[in-house]
Design a protein around this motif. Structure first.
Motif, PDB file in Angstrom:
ATOM      1  N   LEU A 226       0.861  -1.188   0.000  1.00  0.00           N
ATOM      2  CA  LEU A 226       0.000   0.000   0.000  1.00  0.00           C
ATOM      3  C   LEU A 226       0.893   1.233   0.000  1.00  0.00           C
ATOM      4  O   LEU A 226       1.671   1.447   0.938  1.00  0.00           O
ATOM      5  CB  LEU A 226      -0.908  -0.007   1.227  1.00  0.00           C
ATOM      6  CG  LEU A 226      -1.797   1.219   1.450  1.00  0.00           C
ATOM      7  CD1 LEU A 226      -2.808   1.387   0.313  1.00  0.00           C
ATOM      8  CD2 LEU A 226      -2.521   1.119   2.788  1.00  0.00           C
ATOM      9  N   ASP A 227       0.799   2.067  -1.035  1.00  0.00           N
ATOM     10  CA  ASP A 227       1.687   3.226  -1.159  1.00  0.00           C
ATOM     11  C   ASP A 227       1.056   4.490  -0.594  1.00  0.00           C
ATOM     12  O   ASP A 227      -0.162   4.601  -0.456  1.00  0.00           O
ATOM     13  CB  ASP A 227       2.052   3.446  -2.629  1.00  0.00           C
ATOM     14  CG  ASP A 227       0.829   3.768  -3.471  1.00  0.00           C
ATOM     15  OD1 ASP A 227       0.671   4.927  -3.866  1.00  0.00           O
ATOM     16  OD2 ASP A 227       0.014   2.846  -3.687  1.00  0.00           O
ATOM     17  N   ASP A 228       1.904   5.458  -0.271  1.00  0.00           N
ATOM     18  CA  ASP A 228       1.446   6.717   0.337  1.00  0.00           C
ATOM     19  C   ASP A 228       0.512   7.491  -0.583  1.00  0.00           C
ATOM     20  O   ASP A 228      -0.426   8.156  -0.118  1.00  0.00           O
ATOM     21  CB  ASP A 228       2.643   7.593   0.711  1.00  0.00           C
ATOM     22  CG  ASP A 228       3.464   7.004   1.846  1.00  0.00           C
ATOM     23  OD1 ASP A 228       2.924   6.160   2.584  1.00  0.00           O
ATOM     24  OD2 ASP A 228       4.651   7.379   1.983  1.00  0.00           O
ATOM     25  N   GLU A 229       0.776   7.438  -1.896  1.00  0.00           N
ATOM     26  CA  GLU A 229      -0.037   8.218  -2.833  1.00  0.00           C
ATOM     27  C   GLU A 229      -1.473   7.709  -2.870  1.00  0.00           C
ATOM     28  O   GLU A 229      -2.423   8.501  -2.937  1.00  0.00           O
ATOM     29  CB  GLU A 229       0.582   8.169  -4.231  1.00  0.00           C
ATOM     30  CG  GLU A 229      -0.010   9.176  -5.208  1.00  0.00           C
ATOM     31  CD  GLU A 229       0.337  10.619  -4.878  1.00  0.00           C
ATOM     32  OE1 GLU A 229      -0.357  11.519  -5.383  1.00  0.00           O
ATOM     33  OE2 GLU A 229       1.299  10.845  -4.113  1.00  0.00           O
ATOM     34  N   THR A 230      -1.653   6.393  -2.805  1.00  0.00           N
ATOM     35  CA  THR A 230      -3.011   5.843  -2.780  1.00  0.00           C
ATOM     36  C   THR A 230      -3.730   6.231  -1.500  1.00  0.00           C
ATOM     37  O   THR A 230      -4.918   6.560  -1.513  1.00  0.00           O
ATOM     38  CB  THR A 230      -2.964   4.310  -2.923  1.00  0.00           C
ATOM     39  OG1 THR A 230      -2.382   3.976  -4.182  1.00  0.00           O
ATOM     40  CG2 THR A 230      -4.364   3.717  -2.858  1.00  0.00           C
ATOM     41  N   VAL A 231      -3.016   6.212  -0.381  1.00  0.00           N
ATOM     42  CA  VAL A 231      -3.611   6.641   0.900  1.00  0.00           C
ATOM     43  C   VAL A 231      -4.023   8.105   0.817  1.00  0.00           C
ATOM     44  O   VAL A 231      -5.107   8.487   1.272  1.00  0.00           O
ATOM     45  CB  VAL A 231      -2.619   6.421   2.064  1.00  0.00           C
ATOM     46  CG1 VAL A 231      -3.177   6.991   3.362  1.00  0.00           C
ATOM     47  CG2 VAL A 231      -2.309   4.937   2.227  1.00  0.00           C
ATOM     48  N   LYS A 232      -3.172   8.924   0.219  1.00  0.00           N
ATOM     49  CA  LYS A 232      -3.479  10.350   0.064  1.00  0.00           C
ATOM     50  C   LYS A 232      -4.737  10.540  -0.773  1.00  0.00           C
ATOM     51  O   LYS A 232      -5.600  11.369  -0.451  1.00  0.00           O
ATOM     52  CB  LYS A 232      -2.288  11.051  -0.592  1.00  0.00           C
ATOM     53  CG  LYS A 232      -2.484  12.547  -0.829  1.00  0.00           C
ATOM     54  CD  LYS A 232      -1.248  13.128  -1.502  1.00  0.00           C
ATOM     55  CE  LYS A 232      -1.450  14.589  -1.863  1.00  0.00           C
ATOM     56  NZ  LYS A 232      -0.285  15.158  -2.555  1.00  0.00           N
ATOM     57  N   ILE A 233      -4.863   9.771  -1.841  1.00  0.00           N
ATOM     58  CA  ILE A 233      -6.042   9.844  -2.700  1.00  0.00           C
ATOM     59  C   ILE A 233      -7.294   9.415  -1.934  1.00  0.00           C
ATOM     60  O   ILE A 233      -8.334  10.062  -1.999  1.00  0.00           O
ATOM     61  CB  ILE A 233      -5.837   8.985  -3.954  1.00  0.00           C
ATOM     62  CG1 ILE A 233      -4.868   9.691  -4.908  1.00  0.00           C
ATOM     63  CG2 ILE A 233      -7.161   8.692  -4.666  1.00  0.00           C
ATOM     64  CD1 ILE A 233      -4.403   8.830  -6.050  1.00  0.00           C
ATOM     65  N   MET A 234      -7.183   8.326  -1.192  1.00  0.00           N
ATOM     66  CA  MET A 234      -8.331   7.823  -0.434  1.00  0.00           C
ATOM     67  C   MET A 234      -8.775   8.789   0.652  1.00  0.00           C
ATOM     68  O   MET A 234      -9.944   8.827   1.034  1.00  0.00           O
ATOM     69  CB  MET A 234      -8.002   6.464   0.185  1.00  0.00           C
ATOM     70  CG  MET A 234      -7.822   5.343  -0.818  1.00  0.00           C
ATOM     71  SD  MET A 234      -7.497   3.744  -0.040  1.00  0.00           S
ATOM     72  CE  MET A 234      -9.125   3.391   0.659  1.00  0.00           C
ATOM     73  N   SER A 235      -7.840   9.590   1.169  1.00  0.00           N
ATOM     74  CA  SER A 235      -8.173  10.547   2.223  1.00  0.00           C
ATOM     75  C   SER A 235      -8.422  11.945   1.668  1.00  0.00           C
ATOM     76  O   SER A 235      -8.455  12.919   2.430  1.00  0.00           O
ATOM     77  CB  SER A 235      -7.049  10.601   3.261  1.00  0.00           C
ATOM     78  OG  SER A 235      -5.848  11.079   2.669  1.00  0.00           O
ATOM     79  N   ALA A 236      -8.608  12.046   0.342  1.00  0.00           N
ATOM     80  CA  ALA A 236      -8.937  13.318  -0.310  1.00  0.00           C
ATOM     81  C   ALA A 236      -7.866  14.377  -0.100  1.00  0.00           C
ATOM     82  O   ALA A 236      -8.151  15.545   0.101  1.00  0.00           O
ATOM     83  CB  ALA A 236     -10.293  13.834   0.159  1.00  0.00           C
ATOM     84  N   ASN A 237      -6.602  13.944  -0.104  1.00  0.00           N
ATOM     85  CA  ASN A 237      -5.438  14.837  -0.051  1.00  0.00           C
ATOM     86  C   ASN A 237      -5.039  15.269   1.352  1.00  0.00           C
ATOM     87  O   ASN A 237      -4.225  16.166   1.497  1.00  0.00           O
ATOM     88  CB  ASN A 237      -5.626  16.093  -0.907  1.00  0.00           C
ATOM     89  CG  ASN A 237      -4.922  15.985  -2.236  1.00  0.00           C
ATOM     90  OD1 ASN A 237      -4.227  15.009  -2.489  1.00  0.00           O
ATOM     91  ND2 ASN A 237      -5.098  16.965  -3.092  1.00  0.00           N
TER      92      ASN A 237
END
Length: 348
Positions: free
Chosen positions: A181-192
């Motif tokens: 699980l990468d940081d960018e996907t987490v950022k996307i899932m949390s709306a930035n």
């Protein structure tokens, strides 16, 4: 004749073999793409169990660090992630090593405006609750925050961003898996945003620092004749007067008066909307409580100023001496550079 027929059969067999190998290669090449597509569909649906089965690492802890699996905010994140879309752009496939790099362009909700509106409304309601005497524990505070997030997600116009992510995929005994699980996907899932509660806390900390914590600060400049006067879609303020009085410790204090107009569509207060900082000799001044009662001081903390209403309010600062004071006013809890106004007070 028999030789020709035999040659034709051999050629057909070779063609079938080549075609078969081509189909096999295409099928193998498509499998890492299918893995990524399933993974992102699970992201859209917030299906954490299914996401985990497609990760080689099985580590989903980054979602908890961003509050994404916090049940209080589940409705908000479902609303955000269902609007995410994706498109496979490239597949670098290494059949021999059983690896691939799948590039995906993702279009997702940028929640900056949602969080900004939520923070402002949340703190207005916290101030209102404090003045009404209502006690709020951690659970009720979290429920209030979640309720406002859901409301703002429904009423704030969607703002989208795009990001290209390269997903490393590897073939395992149980099929193709995304490595981690990468940081960018987490950022996307949390709306930035890294964390709902961290963002609110950061805003609170910023507000606290701007409210007069003593220390050496970057002091704004002001010329004689400058006055505090600014306006935005939430409020307008304009200086009216100042006077020197004594605080409850019988020390001198500056009483700074200004007109506050509520430009928003709901009741508010300057305590929730305005940051006013005061400096003397390069040192930020502490807030103070005057000895005498003053209705303008009470109105500064009131949450009952209605939309379109103007009230004269007062903020009070302890004085270190009788030298000049520089003041700076701006918008509280602003996520971007807000308009600022400065003023110099000649104390004596």
């Amino acid at each position: 004749m028999k030789k020709k027929r035999g040659l034709i059969l051999v050629l057909l067999a070779i063609l079938c073999l080549i075609a078969g190998l081509g189909v096999f290669y295409f099928t193998q090449r498509q499998q890492p793409v299918n893995c990524v597509e399933q993974y992102l569909t699970n992201v859209q649906n917030m299906d954490f169990t299914a996401m985990e089965t497609l990760l080689q690492s099985k580590d989903m802890s980054a979602l908890d660090n961003a509050d994404i699996r916090n049940e209080s905010y589940a409705d908000f994140f479902r609303e955000i992630n269902r609007k995410m879309t994706y498109e496979i752009r490239r597949n670098q496939f290494d059949m021999a090593n059983g690896t691939a790099s799948v590039t995906v362009r993702i279009r997702y909700i940028d929640g900056s405006e949602i969080y900004k509106e939520t923070t402002t409304e949340f703190l207005k309601q916290i101030v209102s609750s404090a003045f009404s005497g209502a006690e709020m524990n951690e659970e009720s505070t979290q429920q209030l925050l979640a309720s406002i997030l859901n409301e703002k997600a429904q009423t704030t116009e969607d703002q989208f961003q795009e990001a290209d992510i390269v997903y490393p995929v590897i073939k395992t005994d149980s099929g193709w898996k995304i490595v981690s699980l990468d940081d960018e996907t987490v950022k996307i899932m949390s709306a930035n945003f890294k964390s709902v509660e961290d963002e609110i806390q950061a805003s609170l900390d910023s507000r606290s620092d701007a409210s007069g914590e003593t220390g050496v600060s970057s002091v704004p400049t002001a010329e004689e004749g400058d006055i505090i006067s600014l306006s935005n879609d939430k409020f307008s303020i304009r200086y009216t007067k100042f006077r020197i009085a004594n605080d409850i410790a019988d020390s001198p204090c500056l009483m700074f008066y200004y007109d506050y107009t509520n430009n928003s569509s709901s009741p508010s207060s300057p305590m929730a909307d305005v940051v006013l900082k005061a400096y003397q000799g390069g040192i930020s001044l502490d807030p103070a409580i005057p000895q005498e009662e003053d209705e303008a001081v009470d109105r500064y903390m009131s949450d009952a100023i209605q939309p379109g209403e103007t009230a004269n309010v007062c903020q009070v600062f302890s004085l270190n001496d009788m030298s000049d004071v520089t003041l700076e006013a701006g918008e509280a809890f602003s996520f971007s550079d807000s308009q600022l106004a400065t003023q110099k007070i000649i104390v004596q």
